[in-house]
Every structure is written in structure tokens, then in C-alpha cells.
Design a protein around this motif. Structure first.
Motif, PDB file in Angstrom:
ATOM      1  N   ASP A 145       0.833  -1.209   0.000  1.00 17.76           N
ATOM      2  CA  ASP A 145       0.000   0.000   0.000  1.00 17.76           C
ATOM      3  C   ASP A 145       0.863   1.253   0.000  1.00 17.76           C
ATOM      4  OD1 ASP A 145       0.766  -0.722   2.757  1.00 17.76           O
ATOM      5  OD2 ASP A 145      -0.395   1.048   3.318  1.00 17.76           O
ATOM      6  N   TRP A 146       2.184   1.076  -0.065  1.00 18.91           N
ATOM      7  CA  TRP A 146       3.064   2.233  -0.019  1.00 18.91           C
ATOM      8  C   TRP A 146       3.430   2.683  -1.429  1.00 18.91           C
ATOM      9  CZ3 TRP A 146       3.922  -2.542   2.155  1.00 18.91           C
ATOM     10  CH2 TRP A 146       4.860  -3.363   1.540  1.00 18.91           C
ATOM     11  N   GLU A 147       4.088   3.842  -1.481  1.00 19.00           N
ATOM     12  CA  GLU A 147       4.394   4.487  -2.764  1.00 19.00           C
ATOM     13  C   GLU A 147       5.480   3.733  -3.541  1.00 19.00           C
ATOM     14  OE1 GLU A 147       3.795   7.255  -4.746  1.00 19.00           O
ATOM     15  OE2 GLU A 147       1.934   7.566  -3.648  1.00 19.00           O
ATOM     16  N   PRO A 148       5.276   3.534  -4.843  1.00 17.92           N
ATOM     17  CA  PRO A 148       6.397   3.088  -5.670  1.00 17.92           C
ATOM     18  C   PRO A 148       7.409   4.240  -5.782  1.00 17.92           C
ATOM     19  CG  PRO A 148       4.532   3.656  -7.049  1.00 17.92           C
ATOM     20  CD  PRO A 148       4.065   3.795  -5.621  1.00 17.92           C
ATOM     21  N   PRO A 149       8.633   3.960  -6.192  1.00 17.90           N
ATOM     22  CA  PRO A 149       9.619   5.036  -6.321  1.00 17.90           C
ATOM     23  C   PRO A 149       9.198   6.044  -7.390  1.00 17.90           C
ATOM     24  CG  PRO A 149      10.651   2.867  -6.614  1.00 17.90           C
ATOM     25  CD  PRO A 149       9.179   2.649  -6.572  1.00 17.90           C
ATOM     26  N   GLY A 150       9.556   7.299  -7.168  1.00 15.44           N
ATOM     27  CA  GLY A 150       9.242   8.334  -8.155  1.00 15.44           C
ATOM     28  C   GLY A 150       9.827   8.027  -9.524  1.00 15.44           C
ATOM     29  N   ALA A 151      11.003   7.427  -9.548  1.00 20.60           N
ATOM     30  CA  ALA A 151      11.657   7.140 -10.835  1.00 20.60           C
ATOM     31  C   ALA A 151      10.848   6.141 -11.655  1.00 20.60           C
ATOM     32  CB  ALA A 151      13.067   6.613 -10.599  1.00 20.60           C
ATOM     33  N   LEU A 152      10.049   5.324 -10.990  1.00 21.54           N
ATOM     34  CA  LEU A 152       9.200   4.385 -11.717  1.00 21.54           C
ATOM     35  C   LEU A 152       8.118   5.142 -12.489  1.00 21.54           C
ATOM     36  CD1 LEU A 152       8.441   1.009 -11.422  1.00 21.54           C
ATOM     37  CD2 LEU A 152       6.369   2.210 -10.762  1.00 21.54           C
ATOM     38  N   ARG A 153       7.501   6.091 -11.836  1.00 21.92           N
ATOM     39  CA  ARG A 153       6.497   6.919 -12.529  1.00 21.92           C
ATOM     40  C   ARG A 153       7.164   7.686 -13.669  1.00 21.92           C
ATOM     41  NH1 ARG A 153       1.808   7.547  -9.309  1.00 21.92           N
ATOM     42  NH2 ARG A 153       2.034   6.927  -7.136  1.00 21.92           N
TER      43      ARG A 153
ATOM     44  N   GLU B 289      17.732   4.543 -10.429  1.00 18.59           N
ATOM     45  CA  GLU B 289      17.656   5.861  -9.808  1.00 18.59           C
ATOM     46  C   GLU B 289      17.141   5.865  -8.375  1.00 18.59           C
ATOM     47  OE1 GLU B 289      15.593   8.549 -12.461  1.00 18.59           O
ATOM     48  OE2 GLU B 289      16.540   7.581 -14.188  1.00 18.59           O
ATOM     49  N   THR B 290      16.695   4.712  -7.889  1.00 19.80           N
ATOM     50  CA  THR B 290      16.112   4.694  -6.544  1.00 19.80           C
ATOM     51  C   THR B 290      17.214   4.464  -5.505  1.00 19.80           C
ATOM     52  OG1 THR B 290      14.063   3.833  -7.479  1.00 19.80           O
ATOM     53  CG2 THR B 290      14.373   3.594  -5.096  1.00 19.80           C
ATOM     54  N   PRO B 291      17.347   5.355  -4.541  1.00 26.53           N
ATOM     55  CA  PRO B 291      18.423   5.195  -3.555  1.00 26.53           C
ATOM     56  C   PRO B 291      18.092   4.090  -2.551  1.00 26.53           C
ATOM     57  CG  PRO B 291      17.074   7.108  -3.022  1.00 26.53           C
ATOM     58  CD  PRO B 291      16.543   6.571  -4.321  1.00 26.53           C
ATOM     59  N   PRO B 292      19.113   3.536  -1.900  1.00 33.29           N
ATOM     60  CA  PRO B 292      18.899   2.467  -0.907  1.00 33.29           C
ATOM     61  C   PRO B 292      17.915   2.869   0.188  1.00 33.29           C
ATOM     62  CG  PRO B 292      21.247   2.727  -1.373  1.00 33.29           C
ATOM     63  CD  PRO B 292      20.540   3.838  -2.097  1.00 33.29           C
ATOM     64  N   ASP B 293      17.846   4.173   0.481  1.00 33.11           N
ATOM     65  CA  ASP B 293      16.912   4.635   1.511  1.00 33.11           C
ATOM     66  C   ASP B 293      15.471   4.220   1.240  1.00 33.11           C
ATOM     67  OD1 ASP B 293      18.912   5.820   2.847  1.00 33.11           O
ATOM     68  OD2 ASP B 293      18.320   7.897   2.419  1.00 33.11           O
ATOM     69  N   TYR B 294      15.100   4.206  -0.043  1.00 31.85           N
ATOM     70  CA  TYR B 294      13.717   3.836  -0.374  1.00 31.85           C
ATOM     71  C   TYR B 294      13.379   2.466   0.213  1.00 31.85           C
ATOM     72  CZ  TYR B 294       9.685   2.173  -2.999  1.00 31.85           C
ATOM     73  OH  TYR B 294       8.472   1.643  -3.335  1.00 31.85           O
ATOM     74  N   TYR B 295      14.267   1.505  -0.036  1.00 31.67           N
ATOM     75  CA  TYR B 295      14.030   0.145   0.442  1.00 31.67           C
ATOM     76  C   TYR B 295      14.100   0.087   1.975  1.00 31.67           C
ATOM     77  CZ  TYR B 295      15.168  -0.594  -4.479  1.00 31.67           C
ATOM     78  OH  TYR B 295      15.187  -0.522  -5.844  1.00 31.67           O
ATOM     79  N   ALA B 296      15.078   0.786   2.537  1.00 33.05           N
ATOM     80  CA  ALA B 296      15.280   0.749   3.997  1.00 33.05           C
ATOM     81  C   ALA B 296      14.085   1.357   4.725  1.00 33.05           C
ATOM     82  CB  ALA B 296      16.571   1.474   4.363  1.00 33.05           C
ATOM     83  N   GLU B 297      13.560   2.437   4.180  1.00 25.79           N
ATOM     84  CA  GLU B 297      12.433   3.104   4.851  1.00 25.79           C
ATOM     85  C   GLU B 297      11.176   2.233   4.820  1.00 25.79           C
ATOM     86  OE1 GLU B 297      12.240   6.894   2.892  1.00 25.79           O
ATOM     87  OE2 GLU B 297      14.138   7.539   3.821  1.00 25.79           O
ATOM     88  N   ASN B 298      10.933   1.590   3.708  1.00 28.19           N
ATOM     89  CA  ASN B 298       9.754   0.722   3.656  1.00 28.19           C
ATOM     90  C   ASN B 298       9.905  -0.476   4.588  1.00 28.19           C
ATOM     91  OD1 ASN B 298       8.282   2.262   1.822  1.00 28.19           O
ATOM     92  ND2 ASN B 298       9.376   1.383   0.080  1.00 28.19           N
TER      93      ASN B 298
END
Lengths: 366, 366
Positions: free
Chosen positions: B31-39, B266-275
Motif C-alpha cells: 500500500d506504499w508508494e512506488p519510487p518516483g523514478a518508476l512513474r 535511480e532509486t536510492p537504498p533509503d527507499y528500500y530501507a524506509e519501507n
């Protein structure tokens, strides 16, 4: 003939690697513009909330199924969205071969190689019925080939590679034969928007629990890479189809489904008519140049392929590679489609340089 | 237990049709946001020239395969892009069952139902090895179950539904058992980005021609609907895989592949870590509330599912429907995952209302 791995990608790679300029007439990849609404649909989809990026129903997006059902005049419950016509044909053939009604698959010669490859993969036995010089299929010959062992009859009209469009009586007879032998007729109609003869008849014209119609938007919307196709499946077979689709792919890609739905709703009939007319003209220019070259060829009634042959130069993979290197024209070997067309080449009219290609061929063979 | 048709979609439909507010904890839909780079990738793709809308290579877009190969430290020739992990698992299981080395499929109990359904569909015989109370798989029990009839061992770590993460020694043993009995280990690692234990070991850590690793971006990029997955296939098996993939799906959807490629780059490691951190907190809040309710439950080491049971209320489909109607919480019946968890329910932590749901359950069972 080894159909295990269709040869299209191999020829495309060879042509890409050639050092000279090559006119690519290998694959059925449209070179014309997809509808603007398709691009708009993707952009709109990109802005979805997170829920919009998740699994659609396994059967496909309901709005897309409804749009297809309305166009094909069937109930929405009969429409299953697949990963292109490829998956639709795969599911149909797998279902046909696991019903316990035989293991024989009646195919035409020449054949679209994926049907032959799938027959092998799925453990069926192919039985070929040769078409006539115009690519027409004699339903009496199909009836003669059919038996209690027949599980499937797989046809494609408008046809790749012959360009034939089967008349209504052939379609009706094929359904009748499938019913008679408790087999399934799989009617792949992916070129239905490219009928120059005005005689195309969908197998949907015959109501039967023994016919499955497969199709895709790959050609009609110029998006072979999107992988949005569908099967129209009679109600008694749908449960098996749904289960097999779910266990094979879970569901098909949603961004592509959404964009196709937008394109279907918003694209005017002119889009399809103009592309058809453009192809008709392109075919005319190509075959005129082949005439000038003294080549023998078939003029397609539908689809966008021309088969041609040149004296003393058979349609082998080796000769395809020679034409790429020495004439600068890439086609498919006729031998890839069956023994009956081993002398021939198949040229896909998916380039504005089709007439140039024919001139190159004329120069090469003169 | 009927695994022919996994029950996820059925429960989701029931929950959607409910008249009351229902917290949806059924499917593994992030239910969380996909990365902005995907859009951004989708929008950029929408502007492609017509050639960009056509068939990618059957194996998938080369740039995406290269990106995956670099991340997984394998050669690009070992990477095949599939229509989600679903197709990757389907291909792997189909290949394992047609190698002529047996027809037995070792699965865990509880099992992810698609593995069981595919075993039936593909004509294999399932042999279940029960995991322990923590969801751990005893490799000695797998070895005991294995025989010359074993074609496949199919595992999933981090695990759905148990949340177990198998330690390195288990993974090594599973590969060794596959080698010993000329079977294939299929290691589905789709939850690899959701390891809270720090102990996750990919089967890629063990070099072997008998192990296939499957994965997808469905969970890690929050895009279950895109259907972009992959298989890492040892070189001797790749030819069969490629052929089967081509004859099943031709290729996978290109817009989705392109968007995933952009997102990976383009998605930084933080994206995965935060989720991951968000899910860890959500799981904590949910299990705290279950504690308050006196329920028994498993705390996942990985993935994002919690199994729970309530005294005198077994994990049947009927009781799932009661929880939807009477408590306003939708989970999956434990019985859908095997006999050993017939008393349990599986709750997917894919809603910010997870703690509310646990409170509703506490109220209902108090």
C-alpha cells in the motif's frame, strides 16, 4: 524442421549485426504510430495512487474486458485478458491437449511456427494440412485429417505467412469438424484489422463450445511490446482457462492494459482505416517492384506479409543471411513456416522502405 | 485441500462486496508508494518512437537484464525477464517436471498455494515437509523426503506465509539435496528486501547447476500489477527456459520493464530501507495489539505476513468470511496454505490500519 525455438529473434539479431544498411522485413513489428490515446493512457496511469499499481483481477481489468466484450458482442464472462495473443494461444492449446480427447493437433502447412513449437512443448503430435497456392485451407482436407485423436485445430485468418483470409464457409466447417471430433478450434484473429478483401469472418460468427477465438492489440494498435491480448472462451471451458492463466502468469501487466483500454475508447475508426490503406499501398508498391524483378509472389488478402520466391535460390536460413549481407534486405526463411514453402521467403511490410527493398532484390537477382 | 485455484482473489472479492468498512489484509499488495523514478520511467516511455513500442528481446530488455546481473553478481546470460515471479516459478517448475528425472515435488507445509496449484497443473506429485513452529525448514526432513523420484524442491525465503528466513546452512543443504537427487531447487526470493533478521541468504550464494532463483519487483518496488520478475538460470538449463518462455509468453510487457529499469537505476537504498522499517513498526503494532487480545501469533523474521490463531475459531474460508462481516477484518484462511495451519489466519501487513485491525479482532474475540 525444428520449431522448438521460433527463428524470428535469430534473424533480427543477424540483421542488426550486419555492417551494411539493411531493410528490416523480418518480424511483424508495426513501424507506424500507435494511437495518441495510448500514450495519453500511459501518462495518466503513471499518476495512479499506489493501489492502481497493484494486481488487477487475474482475468484482466474489468473495464478493458467490458470494452472488448461490447466490441466482439460476447458476454464479459467469456473474455480473459492475456499476455498477448501468444499466451492466449498457449492456454488454448494447453487446455485442448489436457482434456483427454486426443493428442493430435491439426495445423496448416505453411504454419506460424509458434503453433508448431507449442505443439511440441505441450506433448501434442502435429498433423499438417497443406493449403493451396493461394493459401486457402480446404475444409474437406481438414475433415480427412481429423479423427478421434484430434485435440485441436489451430488456424490463423487473416493468415501469417500466406496473407489468405478464410471465407465464412471455411470457418463454419472448421467449427463443425471440431464439434464432430470433440476437439477445440483455436482461431487466432490477430490480423483482423488488416483485411483487404472484405471477406474476413471471425469464428465468433459460429456459436459453439468448441471454438476459442484469440486476438491481441499488438498489430491493430502497433504495440507488439505491450503484450495485451485476449481469449474469448466458451463458458464450459472458462474455469480451466482461468486456473491455467492464474497459475502461469497470475495476471497480465496493468499499465499496458490500462493504456489499451484508453486507446480503445478514444481512437476513431479512421486510425485503423488509414493504417490499413497505408499497408495496402505499401503492398502494391512492393509487389509491383517484385513484378519488375520477375519474382513469383502472393498478393495478400489480409495481414501484412508477402511471400516471394526467386529462381534457384531456396528459402533457407543460409540464403536469408546472404540476402541480408549481399542485398541489404532481411526477410524470414520460408522453410521456417514448413516444407511446402521451403522455396519461398516471407517479407513483412513493416517498413516505409518496402519498395526500396524490392528494388534491391530486383538488382540482386537480375 | 483444493489448490487448483488460489483463493486470494475470491477473498478479495468477498471483502470488496461487504457492506461494512473492512481492513484489507488479504493479498500481498503493497500500500506504499512506488519510487518516483518508476512513474518518471513510464512517462518517459510513453514518448518513445514507434519502434520503442514493439517486442523487446524475448529474454527481456538488455539494459534491465544487465542491471539485474550486476546486482545479483551473475552473468547477463543467466538472467531471463518474466511476467512476474509467477511466470518464473511456472517455467522453473515446468522445466523441472519435464527433465525426466522424476515427478515428485517437495513443498513445505504450510505452502504458498500457487506452488501446490502448479504442481497439480503440471502433473507433478506434491510431497509436503512440515516446517517447525517458527516456520523453519529442517533440511534433514527434506533429505528424508527426497528420492530418485524428486524432480523439484520449491522453497520461499523470506517465507510467505510463515515469515521465516532460512539460514545459510539450510540453503546450502537444500542445494546439496537437489544435486544429490538430480532435482532442481527453486528458490523464490521475492521478499528478499524484507528481511528483518539480517540472516537472509540467497540460493545464489551456492554455485550449482541445480538451483534456480526466482524473484520480482512486485514487492520491493510496490508494483504487483506490473508483472516484472526474473529467473536466474544456470547455463545448462537456460536453453530450455528460453524456449518455454518464448512459447508461453513470447516476451514480457515492455512499458513495465522500462519503468522498472529506470526505478532500479535511480532509486536510492533509503527507499528500500524506509519501507522495511515502516513494515517492521507496523508488524510490531499489530502483534502488540494481538498480545492484548490474547491471540497466539508468529513474529515474522521477514516478508510482511503475520499468522495468528484464536481459540475455538479455525482458519477456514467460512470463518474468514465471518471475520469480514462481523469484525471488519479480511485475512486469508490458514487452511489455504496447508493442513498444518488449518487453525490459523494469515494477515498481510499492507495497510496503515493494521493496528486498528488487531483492535477489531481483540474486540471481536474478547
Amino acid at each position: 524442421m525444428d520449431y522448438e525455438r521460433p527463428q524470428f529473434f535469430r534473424v533480427m539479431q543477424y540483421a542488426d549485426a550486419a555492417e551494411r544498411d539493411v531493410v528490416d522485413m523480418v518480424s511483424g513489428n508495426p513501424d507506424w504510430e500507435p494511437p495518441g490515446a495510448l500514450r495519453d493512457g500511459l501518462i495518466e496511469y503513471a499518476d495512479s495512487d499506489p493501489a492502481g499499481f497493484q494486481y488487477p483481477a487475474s482475468e484482466g481489468l474489468l473495464e478493458l474486458r467490458e470494452e472488448i466484450a461490447a466490441r466482439r458482442n460476447v458476454s464479459v464472462e467469456q473474455v480473459l485478458i492475456t499476455n498477448g495473443a501468444g499466451e492466449a494461444n498457449h492456454l488454448a492449446m494447453a487446455e485442448g491437449l489436457t482434456r483427454g480427447t486426443g493428442d493430435e493437433v491439426i495445423l496448416t502447412d505453411p504454419v506460424y511456427p509458434y503453433y508448431a513449437g507449442r505443439t511440441n512443448l505441450l506433448g501434442g503430435r502435429a498433423r499438417y494440412v497443406a493449403v493451396d497456392d493461394d493459401g486457402q485451407l480446404d475444409s474437406a482436407a481438414v475433415r480427412e485429417a481429423a479423427s478421434d485423436e484430434t485435440a485441436l485445430i489451430v488456424v490463423n485468418s487473416p493468415n501469417n505467412p500466406t496473407g489468405a483470409v478464410y471465407p465464412e464457409e471455411t470457418v463454419r466447417e472448421l467449427v463443425a469438424i471440431a464439434e464432430e471430433y470433440d476437439a477445440l478450434l483455436v482461431s487466432d484473429e490477430v490480423y483482423d484489422h488488416f483485411d483487404y478483401s472484405g471477406t474476413f469472418t471471425s469464428a465468433l460468427a459460429v456459436d459453439s463450445d468448441h471454438r476459442i477465438v484469440t486476438n491481441a492489440f499488438s498489430k491493430s494498435l502497433a504495440i507488439t511490446g505491450f503484450r495485451v491480448g485476449y481469449a474469448i472462451v466458451p463458458e464450459p471451458l472458462m474455469d480451466g482457462f482461468r486456473t491455467r492463466h492464474m497459475l502461469t502468469n497470475v495476471t497480465s501487466s496493468r499499465p499496458a492494459q490500462y493504456a489499451v483500454w484508453r486507446a480503445l475508447r478514444e481512437t476513431p475508426p479512421d486510425y485503423y482505416a488509414e493504417n490499413r490503406e497505408m499497408l495496402r499501398e505499401r503492398i502494391g508498391a512492393f509487389t509491383d517492384a517484385l513484378d519488375a524483378a520477375g519474382a513469383e509472389y502472393t498478393s495478400p488478402e489480409g495481414s501484412f506479409y508477402v511471400m516471394a520466391r526467386f529462381p534457384g535460390f531456396s528459402g533457407t536460413m543460409e540464403n536469408v543471411e546472404r540476402l541480408i549481407d549481399e542485398a541489404g534486405v532481411a526477410g524470414m526463411p520460408g522453410a521456417a513456416f514448413g516444407e511446402s514453402r521451403a522455396d519461398w521467403f516471407r517479407f513483412a511490410l513493416v517498413t516505409p522502405r518496402a519498395a526500396d527493398a524490392a528494388e534491391r532484390l530486383a538488382d540482386y537477382f537480375e
